[in-house]
Design a protein around this motif. Structure first.
Motif, short mmCIF file in Angstrom:
data_model
loop_
_atom_site.label_atom_id
_atom_site.label_comp_id
_atom_site.label_asym_id
_atom_site.label_seq_id
_atom_site.Cartn_x
_atom_site.Cartn_y
_atom_site.Cartn_z
N SER A 194 33.36 20.34 -50.99
CA SER A 194 32.01 20.00 -52.04
C SER A 194 32.55 20.11 -53.39
O SER A 194 31.92 19.86 -54.22
CB SER A 194 30.86 20.87 -51.88
OG SER A 194 31.15 22.15 -51.98
N ASN A 222 35.47 23.84 -45.21
CA ASN A 222 34.27 23.09 -45.42
C ASN A 222 33.62 23.28 -46.71
O ASN A 222 32.75 22.58 -47.12
CB ASN A 222 33.27 23.70 -44.32
CG ASN A 222 33.96 23.32 -42.81
OD1 ASN A 222 34.70 22.48 -42.84
ND2 ASN A 222 33.22 23.84 -41.96
N ILE A 248 25.45 23.70 -54.84
CA ILE A 248 24.93 22.56 -55.16
C ILE A 248 24.42 22.31 -56.44
O ILE A 248 23.96 23.01 -57.23
CB ILE A 248 23.78 21.96 -54.29
CG1 ILE A 248 24.18 21.71 -52.77
CG2 ILE A 248 22.96 20.66 -54.90
CD1 ILE A 248 23.02 21.67 -51.70
N GLY A 272 25.69 27.85 -49.59
CA GLY A 272 25.72 26.33 -49.73
C GLY A 272 24.89 25.67 -50.66
O GLY A 272 25.12 25.00 -51.60
N MET A 302 23.72 17.13 -47.86
CA MET A 302 24.97 17.64 -48.52
C MET A 302 25.49 18.93 -47.96
O MET A 302 26.53 19.41 -48.37
CB MET A 302 24.55 17.93 -49.96
CG MET A 302 24.32 16.79 -50.89
SD MET A 302 23.84 16.94 -52.57
CE MET A 302 25.34 17.60 -53.44
N ARG A 313 35.24 12.51 -44.39
CA ARG A 313 35.74 13.49 -45.57
C ARG A 313 37.05 13.65 -45.65
O ARG A 313 37.95 13.72 -46.72
CB ARG A 313 34.98 14.92 -45.39
CG ARG A 313 33.58 14.78 -45.62
CD ARG A 313 32.99 16.33 -45.27
NE ARG A 313 31.92 15.84 -44.36
CZ ARG A 313 30.73 15.55 -44.63
NH1 ARG A 313 30.21 15.37 -45.73
NH2 ARG A 313 29.58 15.35 -43.65
#
Lengths: 408, 304, 290
Positions: B190, B186, C182, C178, C208, C289
């Motif tokens: 990104s 996960n 970013i 997380g 996001m 995704r």
């Protein structure tokens, strides 16, 4: 001081008279005696055992369920302990039926004469002993703080009616009538004593051993629930989910008048310098019920094959049943010895009462060890649900009988 | 507002705060106020834990919960570390530290590494069915461990690993794979695909890209995975008690034996001290690894 | 061969894990399902086939209904509270604050602590004759009541608060990681455009973080399914059986009531229910995704 020396002397004498076996082995033992008092008692057993020339490999696992889980996993993993603390009766038979136990008749020839019949019967599989009982703990004890009772001006009650009748007087003086830790395993002691009060030993047998549907729906059962419903008003608001030892503190510190709890509670008295039978009165409750519900700590002997381990196992069984070990062990643990012939001197008055009950044949093996565990479990679940709800006695009776019926 | 004017040199210089500046200071104040409230909630039980651990038993039995110890004593700590009796052995927790380390460190490192590679494979080298594999990994995880004790015991027995440290490590690694894989997969989603595509065009292989590009981008997720696995494995009781033997028992087994018995007098002060001692390695790890909660290097920085 | 390896390198890398998972998760799930059709007591026995009898028994056990309902009640509240507050705390800590390490550690330390003991502290705190209630009374607010732990209707809240206290650190850490992952440029761009920070969070940053949400939901769901010490140490399932959870029920049936068959049946029902909720979520979450 003299008594201490005497004890020491007798332990030593025992050690000297025991012949060293040909094989000296190691016994790995799983047990759940992990607290200070329990360990002190265990030390008696271990020391006596080591003097036989064998080695004790200690494997404590706190909490009965966890210990039994470990024992079972070890057996499945092909690596059973030499012996393990395990209940007598139904749970023991389940293990024996799987072929997981050794018989110890080689050292148990005279046990039938020494043990109360109920223990002997439940320690044998197909007529042969597969476990050695170490102690007896009584469950349905009523404890009373003598100072509180004196202040209120009441004697120890003999029946549930008397106990409930005294509650108003106790409350008027600002005490909690009944110290109760609201967890099901503590509440069941209260419920069982009510069942004895309502219908005596026979009724207790029908309800908790036979899970008899007629008894579960009988008028007597309704009466039991009516009494049990009144327990809701005898306790303080902090009762639900409270641990037994914190609850015991209410009794010991004179905040509550009564408590119903097994005799391990005596350990807390002793820690607080209160004498059982004097500062804290005791009574098998209800008085005259001729029933002392009890559990016994016993050591089941697993199906080990190795000859040295087998010898170590037999030596362990023999040590457990040694009269000196049994006495010294119970003096420290607050229990009484399963052997009926053990010398009574040195035991506190409450233990003396228990030994008297045992000799009279009043012992009643805890239902968990007799009845199908799922059935009695459903009964316990409904018992505790009722106590913490606003259900009427009639609703309680029906819900319990239905839940028990569903497990058949 | 004289107090506020001292907050920054600029404010003093300008003599009066601009509305924008005032708003910023107010926001900052509210921020810290919230953080302090949160900290108080989380620290409350710690305060009771620590103050109880320095009290004597009579004081615990008689006194209030929130009070500081009247006569502070370190004896409970000494007892918990080296003297407390567990069964008939009176050596406290100290003898179990090594066992826990020997089991935890390999299990954590192996499971995090496997999880990282798996997560990378699933996120960045997708293949038909990758979604299904991922879903199966996550879903199967919900089997309750209590019911798998029996088959695990039999399997370990077959492998000859029952009761050994290797067996415990194996079990922890296996049951850690789904979690670490999910965590990394996960996170790696990104990571910009362009980077990997470019490297592949340059002829870089699976592992080269993993070690040179993907891992350097992911310090914080590695920290989280290490924290998660270390906490879980160090504190695990169920597997530890079931699949170890008395000589290889990790600390949770000893801690549980010390504090979790049903009967007998409970020494709360020793229990509290023992809890902190048993948690110490995990706490140190949190503090040490905490500084790697870096803002991940940006894509541009890596391309350099 | 070499070419095959190169083309399927990710499958090859995954295959050992998948083999292990196939045995240790799915094999053992199948095993559990098999046990649930038997009358196994203390040990698994496959010679005592009883069909679906254990399931019938399970659905006629009032305590199971309590435990099953509680899983949703406790689980729902716990997910909601922990995810929302965990995210908020992570955002607060991410504001370039002073003493970040202190605040981060104070939120995280509870998860390192054995709940067997910290559960006792929560028990004290929430006990109406011992803890917070007494303290507030001493401050003069004598009408204050905090009887969550002793009231069967509200005891779930006691579990939620304690579970939040223990589980929030992990959620915060995941969200913080997380947030740190970013791209900084987003904030620079937003600042240039004069977009207020909260809007950037709601419309850009939080979306996001979707994969992190997935991680968080799965990990918290796992802790709900495995919650054991929490219940045993805090309420022991009480008052009555009002705070029972499937994990505790399962353990009790297996090791106290020696009924492995019934225990396995409850495990299968719980697993089926969780997957019925989780699989659609996984399907949606992984769609765009992968």
């Amino acid at each position: 001081m003299f008594t201490k020396l005497g004890v020491l002397g007798s332990v030593m004498a025992f050690a000297l008279t025991t012949t060293t076996p040909v094989f000296a082995g190691t016994a790995e033992v799983i047990h759940w005696w992990t607290t200070g008092g329990e360990a002190a008692a265990l030390k008696i057993l271990v020391d006596a055992y080591q003097k036989t020339g064998n080695t004790w490999k200690d494997n404590p696992v706190a909490g009965g369920e966890a210990a039994r889980m470990v024992a079972r996993t070890r057996i499945l993993g092909g690596d059973p302990p030499t012996s393990m603390q395990w209940q007598v009766g139904a749970p023991l038979m389940a293990l024996a039926e799987e072929g997981q136990l050794n018989d110890i008749d080689a050292v148990a020839q005279d046990w039938d004469k020494l043990l109360p019949k109920v223990i002997a019967d439940n320690a044998k599989y197909k007529g042969k002993y597969v476990t050695a009982p170490m102690d007896i703990h009584g469950h349905n004890w009523l404890w009373g703080n003598q100072a509180v009772l004196d202040d209120v001006g009441i004697p120890m009650p003999k029946t549930w009616d008397e106990l409930i009748a005294s509650a108003d007087k106790i409350r008027a003086k600002g005490y909690i009538p009944l110290a109760l830790g609201g967890q099901s395993w503590q509440e069941i002691f209260v419920f069982e004593s009510i069942l004895i009060d309502v219908g005596g030993r026979d009724f207790l047998t029908k309800v908790t051993y036979d899970l008899d549907d007629t008894a579960l729906r009988s008028p007597q059962m309704l009466k039991a629930f009516e009494t049990f419903a009144k327990v809701r008003d005898l306790v303080d608001p902090g009762s639900p989910s409270r641990d037994w030892n914190i609850t015991g503190g209410l009794l010991i510190n004179g905040k509550a008048a009564y408590m119903i709890m097994g005799d391990w509670l005596k350990g807390e008295f002793v820690a607080a310098n209160k004498a059982p039978g004097k500062d804290i009165a005791c009574e098998v409750f209800p008085a005259g019920g001729k029933t002392l519900v009890f559990g016994t700590d016993a050591f089941a002997m697993t199906a080990v094959k190795d000859p040295a381990t087998r010898e170590a196992q037999l030596a362990l069984a023999k040590t457990i049943m040694d009269p000196v070990v049994q006495k010294e062990f119970s003096l420290r643990k607050g229990s009484i010895p399963p052997r009926l012939d053990v010398d009574k001197t040195g035991f506190d008055p409450c233990a003396q009462i228990a030994m008297g009950e045992a000799a009279e044949g009043h012992l009643f093996l805890v239902p968990d060890n007799v009845t199908d565990a799922t059935g009695i479990g459903a009964l316990v679940d409904q018992m505790t649900t009722f106590l913490h709800s606003k259900m009427t006695p009639q609703e309680g009776v029906t819900a319990m009988a239905d839940a028990v019926a569903a497990t058949r | 507002m004289p107090a506020s004017t001292q907050v920054t040199p600029q404010a003093t210089r300008s003599g009066w705060l601009t509305p924008r500046r005032r708003k910023a200071i107010l926001t900052r104040g509210v921020l810290y106020l919230l953080l302090v409230i949160i900290a108080l909630f989380f620290a409350g039980p710690l305060y009771i834990l620590l103050s109880t651990s320095f009290k004597t038993m009579p004081e615990i039995q008689s006194g209030g919960l929130m009070t500081l110890p009247h006569e502070p004593t370190v004896q409970p700590w000494v007892t918990a570390w080296g003297e407390a009796c567990i069964g008939i052995t009176c050596g406290g927790l100290k003898g179990y530290f090594g066992n826990s380390m020997v089991m935890t460190i390999p299990a954590v490192l192996i499971s995090v590494m496997i999880g990282a590679i798996n997560g990378y494979a699933l996120a960045k080298w997708p293949f038909p069915g990758a979604r299904f594999v991922f879903a199966a990994l996550v879903a199967g995880n919900f089997v309750p461990f209590q019911v798998v004790l029996a088959p695990v015991a039999v399997t370990l027995r077959t492998l000859g690993l029952f009761g050994s440290v290797e067996g415990l490590i194996l079990i922890h690694v296996i049951y850690g794979i789904p979690i670490t894989t999910m965590l990394f997969r996960n996170f790696f989603l990104s990571v910009p695909n362009d980077l990997i595509k470019a490297a592949r065009i340059d002829g870089a292989g699976f592992f080269w890209i993993f070690f040179r590009i993907v891992l350097p981008l992911s310090p914080s997720v590695i920290v989280v995975a290490l924290i998660l696995q270390f906490t879980g494995i160090w504190n695990d009781f169920l597997f530890a008690v079931s699949f170890s033997n008395p000589s290889s028992a990790p600390m949770t087994v000893a801690l549980n034996n010390l504090v979790n018995s049903n009967f007998g007098v409970k020494e709360y002060n020793v229990h509290m001290a023992a809890t902190v001692i048993a948690a110490a390695p995990t706490l140190i790890l949190y503090i040490l690894l905490g500084r790697y909660f870096l803002r991940g290097m940006t894509a541009g920085a890596v391309k350099g | 061969m070499r070419r095959f390896l190169q083309r399927h390198v990710s499958q090859v890398a995954l295959s050992p894990s998948l083999a292990l998972i196939a045995i240790f998760l799915y094999g053992f799930i199948a095993y559990t399902a098999a046990v649930s059709t038997t009358n196994s007591k203390a040990f698994p026995r496959f010679d005592s086939f009883v069909g679906l009898e254990q399931y019938w028994r399970l659905f006629h056990t009032p305590r199971w209904h309590v435990a099953f309902t509680n899983m949703f009640l406790f689980g729902g509240l716990f997910l909601l509270v922990t995810i929302s507050l965990g995210l908020v705390i992570a955002i607060l800590i991410d504001q370039r604050i002073r003493a970040e390490s202190f605040f981060r550690s104070i939120v995280m330390y509870p998860m390192a602590m054995s709940f067997v003991v910290t559960g006792i502290i929560w028990q004290w705190l929430l006990n109406p004759t011992l803890g917070i209630e007494v303290m507030v009374h001493q401050l003069g607010f004598t009408s204050f009541r905090l009887d969550w732990l002793t009231n069967p209707d509200t005891v779930i809240w006691a579990l939620v608060v304690a579970a939040f206290w223990q589980g929030c650190g992990l959620v915060m850490a995941l969200f913080l990681a997380g947030l740190r992952g970013i791209d900084e440029d987003i904030w620079k761009a937003a600042a240039v455009d004069g977009i207020p920070a909260w809007r950037v969070y709601v419309y850009i940053v939080i979306p996001m973080l979707a994969p992190v949400f997935l991680t968080v939901v799965v990990l918290l769901s796992l802790s709900i399914v495995r919650a054991f010490d929490l219940v045993v140490a805090l309420t022991n399932g009480g008052p009555g059986v009002s705070s029972d959870l499937p994990s505790v029920f399962m353990f009790d049936m297996a090791f106290r009531r020696t009924n492995l068959g019934l225990s396995a049946a409850s495990a299968v029902v719980m697993l089926g229910t969780v997957l019925a909720i989780l699989i659609p979520y996984l399907y949606v979450e992984t769609r765009e995704r992968a």
